[in-house]
Design a protein around this motif. Structure first.
Motif: not given
Ligand code: PXL
Length: 272
Positions: A63-73
């Protein structure tokens, strides 16, 4: 390029994240980590180890990562402690892998024909499901046999195991196929052709070799190498680390001396 490694932290006995993180970082890329469990040592060759399952923490981390907009290659998953965690990895792929990104699964299940402690048939079936949603899978021979319901034999029909494995995932490599004085990786390249790459076999059992191979493989793909070159570079690096470990005469359960061979690995990646 941003990479996520999902794996346990075995505090002692180099494997999982303590191997993936240094190798992927050395290969030149940010490696974020999602620890699935913390163990005092890994489970292969030690007794009395502690094991804290971190499943409960994972939803709030995500949930925290979602709020940071993280995405991975690239996302690579390794040791998962439970059926629930396998499901979580599928969800993580859906939520965090960039469009066109690569999902790599190291289906950690066992070695030398046996499942590791804590794993059973139900877990193997769940892992088959994760392999079905992966772009690339990197099992050892034992894992490839369990995933394809093939009775394990060190001299299995490697090519036919690979063909069956391709029913789960079109790009698979099987490490640790022993052929006389060679240790061979059987793999499927980008065109779907079945290929093999051999290195000289080093006598003995070495813990953590699959983790070194998987970390090196991710670093190689991140650097734009083809599957053929990624298999070659990763197999060579793993073989060199095994050779050094045999020379050092350290206990196998403490893992590979991969650190001393990182420079050669980076040169093979074309880094200066
Ligand atoms: O190296 C594979 C591995 C990863 N993580 C844990 C393990 C093992 C193999 O024994 O026990 C915790």
């Amino acid at each position: 390029m941003r990479i996520l490694a999902i794996n346990d932290i075995s505090c002692v006995g180099k494997c999982s994240l303590t191997v993936a993180l240094p190798i992927i970082s050395a290969a030149g890329y940010t490696c974020d980590i999602l620890p699935t469990a913390i163990l005092s040592t890994h489970t292969g060759g030690f007794t009395g180890y502690t094991f804290r399952d971190l499943s409960e923490d994972i939803p709030s981390v995500l949930n925290h990562w979602k709020s940071l907009g993280l995405e991975y290659d690239i996302i690579i998953s390794g040791y998962l402690g439970s059926v629930e965690q396998v499901e979580m990895v599928k969800e993580i792929k859906g939520a965090f892998l960039k469009r066109g990104g690569t999902m790599i699964v190291d289906p950690v299940l066992g070695d030398n024909g046996k499942l590791y402690a804590h794993f059973d048939e139900n877990f193997v079936n769940e892992m088959k499901g994760l392999c079905r949603v992966a772009d690339v899978i990197v099992p050892n021979l034992t894992e490839a046999c369990f995933l394809t319901d093939t009775p394990y034999r060190p001299d299995a029909e490697f090519q036919s195991v690979l063909e069956k494995l391709n029913g789960l995932c079109p790009h698979a490599s099987i490490t640790g196929c022993e052929e006389g004085a060679s240790s061979t990786v059987y793999y499927t390249d980008e065109t779907g052709a079945l290929r093999r790459y051999s290195t000289e076999k080093v006598q003995g059992q070495f813990h953590g070799a699959g983790d070194v191979y998987a970390g090196a493989f991710v670093g190689a793909l991140a650097n734009g190498l083809s599957l053929e070159d990624a298999v070659r570079v990763s197999a060579d690096f793993t073989k060199q680390a095994i050779e050094q470990t045999a020379k050092d005469k350290t206990e196998a359960r403490y893992g590979l001396n991969f650190e001393s061979k990182l420079f050669g690995y980076l040169k093979a990646l074309g880094k200066r």
